[in-house]
Write an enzyme that holds these catalytic residues in place. Structure first.
Site, PDB file in Angstrom:
ATOM      1  N   CYS A   1       9.482 -28.822 -79.985  1.00  0.00           N
ATOM      2  CA  CYS A   1       9.374 -29.792 -81.085  1.00  0.00           C
ATOM      3  C   CYS A   1      10.384 -29.516 -82.187  1.00  0.00           C
ATOM      4  O   CYS A   1      10.823 -30.413 -82.880  1.00  0.00           O
ATOM      5  CB  CYS A   1       7.963 -29.769 -81.657  1.00  0.00           C
ATOM      6  SG  CYS A   1       7.486 -28.111 -82.189  1.00  0.00           S
TER       7      CYS A   1
ATOM      8  N   LYS B   1      -8.760 -28.658 -75.363  1.00  0.00           N
ATOM      9  CA  LYS B   1      -8.358 -29.611 -74.319  1.00  0.00           C
ATOM     10  C   LYS B   1      -6.869 -29.385 -74.116  1.00  0.00           C
ATOM     11  O   LYS B   1      -6.041 -29.920 -74.845  1.00  0.00           O
ATOM     12  CB  LYS B   1      -8.646 -31.040 -74.784  1.00  0.00           C
ATOM     13  CG  LYS B   1      -8.956 -32.023 -73.677  1.00  0.00           C
ATOM     14  CD  LYS B   1      -7.832 -32.242 -72.699  1.00  0.00           C
ATOM     15  CE  LYS B   1      -6.756 -33.165 -73.226  1.00  0.00           C
ATOM     16  NZ  LYS B   1      -5.555 -33.162 -72.376  1.00  0.00           N
TER      17      LYS B   1
ATOM     18  N   GLU C   1      12.814 -39.427 -80.591  1.00  0.00           N
ATOM     19  CA  GLU C   1      12.672 -38.100 -79.992  1.00  0.00           C
ATOM     20  C   GLU C   1      12.764 -38.231 -78.468  1.00  0.00           C
ATOM     21  O   GLU C   1      12.041 -39.024 -77.870  1.00  0.00           O
ATOM     22  CB  GLU C   1      11.318 -37.494 -80.368  1.00  0.00           C
ATOM     23  CG  GLU C   1      11.119 -36.097 -79.800  1.00  0.00           C
ATOM     24  CD  GLU C   1       9.714 -35.550 -80.043  1.00  0.00           C
ATOM     25  OE1 GLU C   1       8.744 -36.274 -79.797  1.00  0.00           O
ATOM     26  OE2 GLU C   1       9.610 -34.390 -80.488  1.00  0.00           O
TER      27      GLU C   1
ATOM     28  N   GLU D   1       0.411 -31.443 -85.810  1.00  0.00           N
ATOM     29  CA  GLU D   1       1.785 -30.947 -85.592  1.00  0.00           C
ATOM     30  C   GLU D   1       2.414 -31.905 -84.587  1.00  0.00           C
ATOM     31  O   GLU D   1       2.053 -31.884 -83.416  1.00  0.00           O
ATOM     32  CB  GLU D   1       1.783 -29.537 -84.986  1.00  0.00           C
ATOM     33  CG  GLU D   1       0.847 -28.540 -85.634  1.00  0.00           C
ATOM     34  CD  GLU D   1       1.378 -27.957 -86.910  1.00  0.00           C
ATOM     35  OE1 GLU D   1       2.471 -28.370 -87.345  1.00  0.00           O
ATOM     36  OE2 GLU D   1       0.689 -27.123 -87.496  1.00  0.00           O
TER      37      GLU D   1
END
Ligand code: NAD
Length: 485
Positions: free
Chosen positions: A287, A177, A389, A253
């Site tokens: 990331c 996906k 973040e 992750e």
């Protein structure tokens, strides 16, 4: 205008519901095409196709045969390089110079590298038994089954194949996906699979969103055997709950708020070059990127001045502009999120050293998701901009005075993905790296990756490790066969 269909059991299929959503290019917000949104029916068909394929020719292949097929997939991606490059740049707006060096070649390499590194020595233990004859234990690895791959939009092909490569190398089948923002390269990969003779059902793609859409339908499907996810921590939490039904294994992750630590004994130019890359490459949408930079006080002013000089040189432009090394953010929605942090930084008392706004890109591009690369100083350690973040082209730079102080500052976060340490003192480098609460610690480098090494985050940045034998642990099931002699 393009139409992105699902790829199920070796064929491109439309959604039975007829539901489609728009895919827009962030460079100028132009319409690229329409994407079919999978309902429960398409996800169910894809998962069942993947389940059935485990028992078909794919399941009967030897490791060597599978490995040869994965090499062929990598070669075919390379042969169709420009199509993958065009698709990735249109979806993400990133410079072609970057995608042609990182996204596409590494996306292809994931198939080769994992095909080569997944063969693993069989574990064997001879044991004593009371009758003196003994027994032999043999560790036998089998594929886990159907793996759900949920991937993000920042490095779409690369991060998806980082999961699909090892999953297939271990003999699993997959239902992918991809992010709703970036459907193109996953869709194109279906053609490559057919061209390479991958049996139908081994690789499937369903498009759609997360909640109440393809993502949720896939992760809650009872025939999915394990879920590998890359994306935001809070999405990971939702997926873990779904995976708890039936005790399915997960690999996560997730996000980061990664520190860069610059000691006065660093090679200043290397530290500036590395920090520039780690904060601004891919418009800060990595990331592993550095959003918090700590610089030893004696070189703070010099470092900041050099960073500002380098940021001023960044050239924003269309993907095909050979001079441009900086594209837009992935979408207007994400630009709004990043811009809200730029506004928050001012409210929280930041000094904007450079950037801070939305650039004027001219009439043709002003509808796109552009934002200025930005450096702040002067924020408190508990400012939201320093703790959350942002996933944009920005960093906060703060001075420090001692090694102990900077270790405490760098670790003072819920995240634990990566760090970059800049020093020419190797004893210090090791000492500091060992104390960092992260899954990946770079010294005098950033994003230097050998795919045989472990990859993943500590704390809220993830769960489990992938890469090399670590991926083997996730993507295969070990069975101990004990043979009485
Ligand atoms: P996201 O969590 O919004 O989406 C990731 C994927 O999950 C998408 O495909 C999305 O459709 C799907 N999803 C969302 N909700 C879901 C649900 N309820 N059930 C199932 N699937 C669902 O993340 P994003 O915005 O696409 O990516 C950016 C984030 O990813 C950042 O936090 C970044 O740090 C993280 N990231 C981490 C790594 C890593 O390796 N640690 C790498 C890249 C990006």
């Amino acid at each position: 205008m393009k139409e992105f269909k699902h790829f199920i059991n070796g064929e491109y299929v439309s959604s039975a519901s007829g539901k489609l959503f728009e895919n827009r290019c962030p460079v100028d917000n132009s319409l690229i095409g329409k994407v079919h949104e999978a309902g429960e029916a398409e996800v169910d068909t894809a998962v069942r196709a993947a389940k059935a394929a485990l028992k078909g020719p794919w399941g009967k292949m030897t490791q060597k045969q599978r490995s040869t097929m994965l090499h062929r997939i990598a070669d075919r991606i390379s042969e169709r390089f420009d199509e993958f490059l065009d698709a990735e740049c249109l979806d993400t707006g990133k410079p072609r110079s970057m995608a042609s060096h990182i996204d596409i070649p590494r996306g292809a390499a994931n198939f080769k590298e994992f095909a080569d590194s997944m063969s693993h020595p069989t574990e064997g233990f001879r044991m004593d038994t009371p009758d003196g004859a003994g027994a032999l234990n043999v560790g036998h690895r089998t594929p886990k089954g159907v793996i759900a791959v949920i991937s993000p939009w920042n490095l779409p092909l690369l991060l998806m194949t980082f999961k699909v490569g090892p999953a297939l190398a271990c003999g699993n089948t997959v239902v992918v996906k991809p992010s709703e923002e970036t459907p193109a390269t996953a869709t194109l990969l279906g053609e490559v699979m057919n061209e390479c003779g991958v049996p139908p059902g081994v690789f499937n793609v369903v498009h759609g969103f997360g909640p109440d859409s393809a993502g949720a339908f896939l992760t809650t499907h009872p025939l999915v055997d394990a879920i590998t996810f890359t994306g935001e921590t809070r999405t990971g939490e939702v997926i873990m709950k779904a995976a708890s039904v039936g005790l399915r294994n997960v690999s996560m992750e997730c996000g980061g708020k990664n520190p860069g630590i610059v000691f006065a004994d660093c090679d200043l130019e290397k530290a500036v070059e590395g920090t520039m890359r780690s904060a601004f490459v891919n418009c800060g949408q990595v990331c592993l990127g550095t959003e918090r930079v700590y610089v030893e006080r004696s070189i703070f002013d010099q470092f900041l001045a050099r960073m500002k000089e380098e940021v001023a040189k960044l050239k924003l432009g269309r993907p095909e502009d050979p001079e441009a090394n900086f594209g837009p953010l992935v979408s207007l929605e994400h630009r709004d999120k990043v811009k809200s942090y730029y506004d928050l930084a001012l409210e929280e008392g930041a000094t904007v050293e450079i950037g801070g706004g939305i650039p004027d890109m001219g009439a043709e591009l002003n509808e796109g998701a552009w934002i200025e690369p930005t450096i702040w100083t002067g924020l408190a350690d508990d400012a939201r901009v320093v703790r959350e973040e942002i996933f944009g082209p920005c960093c906060h730079i703060r001075p420090f005075d001692s090694e102990d102080e900077v270790i405490a500052l760098a670790n003072d976060t819920n995240y634990g993905l990566a760090c970059a340490i800049w020093t020419e003192n190797s004893a210090r480098a090791i000492r500091v790296a060992e104390q960092m609460e992260v899954g990946l610690a770079w010294v005098n480098s950033w994003f230097l990756r050998d795919l045989r090494t472990s990859f993943g985050g500590a704390k809220h940045s993830g769960l489990g490790r992938e890469g090399g034998v670590h991926g083997l642990e996730f993507y295969s099931e070990t069975k101990n066969i004990c043979i009485k002699l």
